[in-house]
Design a protein around this motif. Structure first.
Motif, short mmCIF file in Angstrom:
data_model
loop_
_atom_site.label_atom_id
_atom_site.label_comp_id
_atom_site.label_asym_id
_atom_site.label_seq_id
_atom_site.Cartn_x
_atom_site.Cartn_y
_atom_site.Cartn_z
N VAL A 135 0.84 -1.20 0.00
CA VAL A 135 0.00 0.00 0.00
C VAL A 135 0.88 1.26 0.00
CG1 VAL A 135 -1.65 1.35 1.34
CG2 VAL A 135 -2.02 -1.10 1.02
N SER A 136 1.92 1.28 0.82
CA SER A 136 2.80 2.45 0.82
C SER A 136 3.52 2.62 -0.52
CB SER A 136 3.84 2.33 1.95
OG SER A 136 3.27 2.69 3.18
N GLY A 180 2.60 5.80 -2.44
CA GLY A 180 3.64 6.78 -2.11
C GLY A 180 3.47 7.38 -0.73
N LEU A 181 2.64 6.80 0.11
CA LEU A 181 2.32 7.35 1.42
C LEU A 181 3.14 6.68 2.52
CD1 LEU A 181 -1.58 7.36 1.17
CD2 LEU A 181 -0.05 9.31 0.82
N ASP A 199 8.86 2.63 -1.13
CA ASP A 199 10.10 2.41 -1.89
C ASP A 199 10.10 3.37 -3.08
OD1 ASP A 199 12.21 1.55 -3.43
OD2 ASP A 199 11.78 -0.59 -3.19
N ALA A 200 10.94 4.39 -3.01
CA ALA A 200 10.97 5.42 -4.05
C ALA A 200 11.35 4.85 -5.42
CB ALA A 200 11.94 6.54 -3.66
N ASP A 258 7.77 5.12 -10.33
CA ASP A 258 7.39 5.19 -11.73
C ASP A 258 6.63 3.93 -12.16
OD1 ASP A 258 8.60 7.65 -11.90
OD2 ASP A 258 10.42 6.91 -12.86
N PHE A 259 7.07 2.79 -11.67
CA PHE A 259 6.40 1.53 -12.00
C PHE A 259 4.94 1.57 -11.55
CE2 PHE A 259 4.94 -2.65 -10.58
CZ PHE A 259 5.08 -3.40 -11.74
N HIS A 260 4.71 2.04 -10.34
CA HIS A 260 3.34 2.06 -9.82
C HIS A 260 2.49 3.17 -10.44
CE1 HIS A 260 4.88 -0.52 -6.36
NE2 HIS A 260 3.94 -1.23 -6.96
#
Length: 515
Positions: free
Chosen positions: A409-410, A414-415, A460-461, A465-467
Motif C-alpha cells: 500500500v505504501s 507513495g504514502l 520504496d521510491a 514510476d512503475f506504480h
C-alpha cells in the motif's frame, strides 16, 4: 483493577476487550458470525445476534478477568446499517447493511429525482449512493410495506446495544449524518421535511456525540450480561470512526486507513467538503467534519482467494513475496462485491487481466493485494482533489498484522503509514471513549499514551514510476471493461431460470414431475 469494556459489532465478527486505566489490554474475546446474502446485492443480518454476542462476549470477558471492576462500557458497530424496530423494540426485518448492500438503486434514483442533487448535497453533504441510509428506508417502504407500517424506531448496531443496555433511544451525529438525506449536516439535526416524507411514523432518535453518556446499565441488562447495575454506557458510533479514535487519527489532517473485511478511509478536517465521489459526514466529535471512502472488498477478497486455493495465509504471503511487484503481469480490479468509492458503481465486478497458464496462486494473491492498494490510491487522490488536507496517515485493523500488505500500500500510494502499538481496532477505541467519559475533570486519558506509534512504513521510491504506470492501467481497465461487466451484473440479478438459454429450460410442470 479498574477497567473499561469495549465491544464492536463488525461485518464478520464481534470483538470485545477489557482495558485497564493505562490502556493495557487485560482480556479479549472474538465471536465470528456471517451476514446473510439472500440475493445478489443484498447483505443483511439478524440484529438479535448483535445483542446475543454482546452478552456472550461480556460474560466471557468477566470470566477471563474476575478481578476487573468494569467502570464503563463502550459500544461500536459497522455502519451505516438500517435496523427498523416496532414499538416494543422487536426488529421488523433483518438489518440492511452499509454500502455493500446495493438493493436500493431504484430508490436512490427516485429520491434524487424528487429532491434534486443540489438540494440533497446542500442538506446532507453527499449525493445518494448505496452507503446512504435514506434510500434503504425507502426500499423497505416500497418493497415491504407491512414491515414499514410496523416500524417505530431506527437503530444501528451501536445504538441498538445502547438501547438494550440503558433503555436510551439515541444515535450519534456521525451515524445520523449517514442516514442521507434525512440529516442536516450544517445544522446538526434531523431534516424535518424529508424525515416526515421518507421515514413516516418512525420516531426520531435523540442525537449526541460519540463518547457522550447514553445512560446506565439497567437491572434487566445487568442480569443478562453480568455487568453491575448503574455502570455508565457511552453513545457509540460506526466502527471506522471508532477505529480512528483507537489510533489517534481523528484530528484535522489525519487520515485513518482501516484494513478489514472491507477497506475504509476517513480524513478529518473542520470544513465540510462536498464531492460526488466520496461521503461527506459529521465527525465523531463536535466541530469536525469527515470525507470518507471505502472499498467493498479487501480482506474479503484475500479470504476468497484463501478458500479458493486451500492455502493458508502464511503460504500465500510467502508466495506473493516471491511474485514481486506487478505480480508477473497480472492486474486485478477488486470490485468483487461492486464498488463504493470513488467510482460509486454497485454493478462493478472483479476483473483479472493478463492471466496466463504460467501464473501461480502467489501471483493471484499478490495482484489482489496490489488491487486493494490501487483502490486506496484512487480514493486518496480523489480526496485530495476535493480539497482534503492529508498530513498524516495511520493504519489500523487486522490487515496491519501482515507487513507485506502494508508495504505494498505504501509503495503503490507513495504514502508513509504510521502503525500503532495496538491495532485491535474499534473495540479498543470504544473502551477508550468509555474511559474518557468516566474520567474526572482534567484526568481524561490520552490515546497517545494508551496507544503510541511503534512502526513507520516508508514507500520504496525506486518503485514510484512503475506504480504510476500500474495505476494508469488500473483506471483504464475499469473504463474499458465496465460496459461488458454491467451486462454481466444485470444477468446475475436475474433469477436462475431466466439466465438459462431458452432451449435449455423445461416447463415448470416437467421439472416438478422430474423432482
Amino acid at each position: 483493577m479498574r477497567c473499561t469494556l469495549g465491544v464492536d459489532i463488525g461485518t464478520s465478527s464481534s470483538k470485545g476487550v477489557l482495558v485497564d486505566d493505562d490502556g493495557v489490554i487485560v482480556a479479549t474475546v472474538t465471536r465470528a458470525h456471517e451476514v446473510s446474502r439472500p440475493r445478489s446485492g443484498w447483505v443483511e443480518m439478524d440484529a438479535r445476534v448483535w445483542w446475543d454476542e454482546f452478552v456472550w462476549i461480556t460474560r466471557d470477558l468477566i470470566a477471563a478477568a474476575p478481578d476487573a471492576e468494569i467502570a464503563g462500557v463502550g459500544v461500536s458497530g459497522m455502519g451505516p446499517c438500517i435496523l427498523l424496530a416496532d414499538e416494543h423494540d422487536e426488529p421488523v426485518r433483518p438489518a440492511i447493511l452499509y454500502g455493500v448492500d446495493t438493493r436500493s438503486t431504484a430508490q436512490i434514483a427516485r429520491l434524487t429525482a424528487e429532491l434534486g442533487t443540489d438540494a440533497i448535497t446542500r442538506v446532507g453533504g453527499s449525493t445518494l449512493t448505496s452507503q446512504a441510509g435514506g434510500p434503504k428506508i425507502a426500499w423497505i417502504a416500497d418493497e415491504e410495506p407491512e414491515a414499514m407500517a410496523r416500524a417505530r424506531r431506527l437503530f444501528m448496531p451501536a445504538s441498538w446495544l445502547a438501547r438494550k443496555l440503558t433503555g436510551a433511544y439515541v444515535l450519534d451525529h456521525q451515524s445520523a449524518s449517514q442516514v442521507s438525506p434525512l440529516y442536516d449536516i450544517e445544522g446538526e439535526h434531523w431534516h424535518e421535511p424529508w424525515w416526515a416524507e421518507y421515514a413516516g411514523a418512525i420516531e426520531q432518535p435523540a442525537l449526541g456525540w460519540a463518547g457522550d453518556r447514553a445512560g446506565e446499565v439497567t437491572a434487566d441488562a445487568a442480569s443478562a450480561t453480568g455487568l453491575a447495575v448503574g455502570t455508565p454506557v457511552i453513545i457509540g458510533t460506526i466502527d471506522a470512526w471508532t477505529e480512528a479514535v483507537s489510533v489517534g487519527a481523528h484530528e484535522a489532517g489525519d487520515l485513518m486507513l482501516m484494513y478489514g473485511t472491507t477497506m475504509f478511509l476517513v480524513v478529518t478536517g473542520e470544513e465540510t467538503l462536498r464531492t460526488p465521489s466520496m461521503w461527506t459526514t459529521a465527525g465523531a466529535f463536535a466541530g469536525t467534519r469527515n470525507l470518507a471512502g471505502g472499498l467493498s472488498t479487501s480482506g474479503a477478497l484475500t479470504a476468497w482467494l484463501k478458500d479458493l486455493t486451500g492455502a493458508d495465509y502464511p503460504e500465500l504471503l510467502e508466495d506473493a513475496e516471491k511474485s514481486g511487484p506487478g505480480a508477473r503481469g497480472l492486474l486485478v480490479l477488486p470490485y468483487f462485491a461492486g464498488e463504493r468509492t470513488p467510482i460509486q458503481d454497485p454493478d462493478a465486478r472483479g476483473v483479472i487481466a493478463g492471466l496466463t497458464l504460467d501464473h501461480t496462486r502467489g501471483d493471484l494473491y499478490r495482484a489482489a493485494l496490489e488491487a486493494t492498494a490501487l483502490g486506496v490510491r484512487h480514493n486518496v487522490e480523489t480526496m485530495r482533489a476535493a480539497g482534503a488536507d492529508i498530513r498524516r496517515i495511520v493504519a489500523v485493523g487486522g490487515g496491519t498484522q501482515g507487513r507485506l500488505w502494508l508495504q505494498i500500500v505504501s509503495d503503490v500510494t507513495g504514502l508513509v503509514q504510521e502503525v500503532p502499538q495496538t491495532t485491535i481496532g474499534a473495540s479498543y477505541g470504544a473502551a477508550f471513549l468509555a474511559a474518557t467519559a468516566i474520567a474526572e475533570a482534567g484526568e481524561a486519558p490520552a490515546i497517545t499514551s494508551w496507544n503510541p506509534i511503534t512502526e513507520t512504513i516508508q514507500p520504496d521510491a525506486a518503485l514510484r514510476d512503475f506504480h504510476d504506470v500500474l495505476f494508469d492501467r488500473y483506471v483504464r481497465l475499469y473504463e474499458g471493461s465496465k460496459d461488458v461487466v454491467h451486462e454481466l451484473a444485470a444477468e446475475q440479478r436475474e433469477p436462475a431460470q431466466q439466465r438459462e438459454p431458452a432451449e435449455q429450460r423445461e416447463p415448470a410442470d416437467q421439472r416438478k414431475a422430474a423432482a
